[in-house]
Design a protein around this motif. Structure first.
Motif, PDB file in Angstrom:
ATOM      1  N   ASP A  15       0.826  -1.204   0.000  1.00 29.71           N
ATOM      2  CA  ASP A  15       0.000   0.000   0.000  1.00 29.71           C
ATOM      3  C   ASP A  15       0.864   1.259   0.000  1.00 29.71           C
ATOM      4  OD1 ASP A  15       0.893   0.479   2.616  1.00 29.71           O
ATOM      5  OD2 ASP A  15      -0.864  -0.456   3.526  1.00 29.71           O
ATOM      6  N   GLY A  16       0.207   2.410  -0.061  1.00 27.69           N
ATOM      7  CA  GLY A  16       0.907   3.677  -0.218  1.00 27.69           C
ATOM      8  C   GLY A  16       1.790   4.071   0.940  1.00 27.69           C
ATOM      9  N   ASN A  17       1.600   3.449   2.091  1.00 24.67           N
ATOM     10  CA  ASN A  17       2.454   3.798   3.233  1.00 24.67           C
ATOM     11  C   ASN A  17       3.879   3.316   3.045  1.00 24.67           C
ATOM     12  OD1 ASN A  17       0.310   4.980   4.652  1.00 24.67           O
ATOM     13  ND2 ASN A  17      -0.334   2.989   5.488  1.00 24.67           N
ATOM     14  N   ARG A  18       4.083   2.327   2.153  1.00 27.52           N
ATOM     15  CA  ARG A  18       5.410   1.734   1.962  1.00 27.52           C
ATOM     16  C   ARG A  18       5.985   1.968   0.571  1.00 27.52           C
ATOM     17  NH1 ARG A  18       7.628   1.480   6.773  1.00 27.52           N
ATOM     18  NH2 ARG A  18       6.144   0.645   8.278  1.00 27.52           N
ATOM     19  N   ILE A  19       5.310   2.781  -0.241  1.00 31.95           N
ATOM     20  CA  ILE A  19       5.852   3.155  -1.542  1.00 31.95           C
ATOM     21  C   ILE A  19       5.736   4.663  -1.700  1.00 31.95           C
ATOM     22  CG2 ILE A  19       5.341   0.966  -2.661  1.00 31.95           C
ATOM     23  CD1 ILE A  19       2.870   2.172  -3.857  1.00 31.95           C
ATOM     24  N   ARG A  20       6.648   5.248  -2.429  1.00 33.73           N
ATOM     25  CA  ARG A  20       6.588   6.694  -2.658  1.00 33.73           C
ATOM     26  C   ARG A  20       7.027   7.004  -4.089  1.00 33.73           C
ATOM     27  NH1 ARG A  20      11.447   6.194   0.365  1.00 33.73           N
ATOM     28  NH2 ARG A  20      13.259   7.123  -0.664  1.00 33.73           N
ATOM     29  N   SER A  21       6.475   8.073  -4.608  1.00 41.08           N
ATOM     30  CA  SER A  21       6.814   8.489  -5.960  1.00 41.08           C
ATOM     31  C   SER A  21       8.288   8.827  -6.050  1.00 41.08           C
ATOM     32  CB  SER A  21       5.977   9.713  -6.356  1.00 41.08           C
ATOM     33  OG  SER A  21       4.605   9.424  -6.273  1.00 41.08           O
ATOM     34  N   ARG A  22       8.880   8.459  -7.193  1.00 42.31           N
ATOM     35  CA  ARG A  22      10.314   8.685  -7.309  1.00 42.31           C
ATOM     36  C   ARG A  22      10.674   9.548  -8.518  1.00 42.31           C
ATOM     37  NH1 ARG A  22      15.147   4.265  -6.543  1.00 42.31           N
ATOM     38  NH2 ARG A  22      16.868   5.727  -6.828  1.00 42.31           N
ATOM     39  N   SER A  23      10.297   9.125  -9.721  1.00 42.87           N
ATOM     40  CA  SER A  23      10.690   9.890 -10.903  1.00 42.87           C
ATOM     41  C   SER A  23       9.843   9.482 -12.084  1.00 42.87           C
ATOM     42  CB  SER A  23      12.169   9.662 -11.227  1.00 42.87           C
ATOM     43  OG  SER A  23      12.391   8.292 -11.556  1.00 42.87           O
ATOM     44  N   LEU A  24       9.948  10.270 -13.158  1.00 40.50           N
ATOM     45  CA  LEU A  24       9.332   9.936 -14.428  1.00 40.50           C
ATOM     46  C   LEU A  24      10.409   9.585 -15.428  1.00 40.50           C
ATOM     47  CD1 LEU A  24       6.646  12.763 -14.743  1.00 40.50           C
ATOM     48  CD2 LEU A  24       6.218  10.364 -14.255  1.00 40.50           C
TER      49      LEU A  24
END
Length: 298
Positions: free
Chosen positions: A115-124
């Motif tokens: 879920d979103g608590n363990r992933i974060r946006s990084r790059s395009l």
């Protein structure tokens, strides 16, 4: 006075001895020399088989890129269990051994949710316009199958060392859920309500691998195993490595099958990528965690 010549008289025992002695000599001559002793050839080694079903308590650390959108993943086993359809990655290991030669195969299947608590946006990725929205969830359906052969090159008492070579097949299908914002380009995404979904589709590749294995018999019925290998070499993934440590202990024998408990730890890293821009897919990930299983040897 006349002298009569004396006759040499042989007693019955001497006569019998002459008769039977001659007969035995004739019989021995007829039978010939005694047969040579039979030397049995040493028994040839036979095949033995071991099947081990495992559970792999997976944790993930790395980067996943789907449709040019990259997210950083840092999820423990407990985090994955909360968001997954399965509690553990299911594994099966089979090995056939004959003397110093063995053939092996291993299969892994897992449906992983983060879920979103363990992933974060990084790059395009280059060529993907707009800012990356907030990551909501990541789902990965994964299968790994490896097969190869090992050869025992060294043995000293309870210690043995094997060289191994083979190939590892990967199959993945991943979905990344993003929050829709005005700055996000959704031309190549499926929009459902306030979410945009990036689908990887089916991704497959094969990595060649080489490695080594140490087997150490701690005591009768107890064995320590350490294995390491590297692969990829740009032929499938850019690079991959694996390290396994396991301890097996016999539980008992039933109808000729010996059962053992197995506990250990497995770490598998791979860096694979394909495509550019909006077709970019990358899996740069370390998968690791404890393994628990029961083996059957026959």
């Amino acid at each position: 006075m006349r002298y009569l010549p004396q006759r040499l008289s042989c007693g019955p025992m001497v006569a019998a001895g002459l008769v039977f002695g001659g007969a035995s000599s004739t019989l021995a001559a007829d039978l010939g020399p005694p047969p040579a002793p039979v030397v049995e050839a040493p028994a040839l080694p036979s095949w033995t088989y071991r099947f081990t079903p495992y559970g792999w308590l997976l944790a993930l650390n790395g980067t996943e890129t789907i449709r040019g959108r990259s997210v950083k993943v840092d999820a423990s086993f407990a985090d994955i269990v909360k968001a997954s359809d399965t509690l553990v990655a299911l594994m099966g290991d089979f090995e056939a051994r004959n003397g110093p030669v063995s053939l092996f195969t291993n299969a892994v299947w897992a449906n992983i949710g983060v879920d979103g608590n363990r992933i974060r946006s990084r790059s395009l990725a280059p060529g993907v316009t707009g800012a990356l929205a907030t990551s909501l969830s990541l789902d990965i359906d994964m299968a790994i199958i490896e097969a190869g052969a090992a050869y025992e090159v060294y043995r000293s008492g309870p210690l043995a060392f094997d060289l191994l070579a083979g190939a590892r097949y990967w199959h993945q299908s991943a979905d990344l859920s993003l929050a829709v914002t005005g700055a996000v380009s959704t031309a190549d995404l499926d929009v459902v309500g306030s979410r945009a979904l990036a689908h990887s589709g089916s991704v497959d590749w094969v990595d060649p691998m080489i490695g080594g294995r140490i087997r150490y018999t701690v005591s009768p019925g107890h064995e320590l195993l350490l294995r390491g290998d590297i692969g990829g070499f740009g032929l499938g993934s850019d690079f991959s490595w694996q390290a396994i440590g396991a301890y097996g202990f016999e539980l008992g024998t039933y109808q000729g099958v010996t059962f053992s408990g197995v506990v250990g730890y497995r770490a598998l890293y791979v860096d694979y990528s394909q495509g550019e821009g909006r077709q970019r897919y990358q899996y740069d990930m370390l998968q690791h965690g404890p393994v628990l299983g029961i083996s059957a040897r026959f």
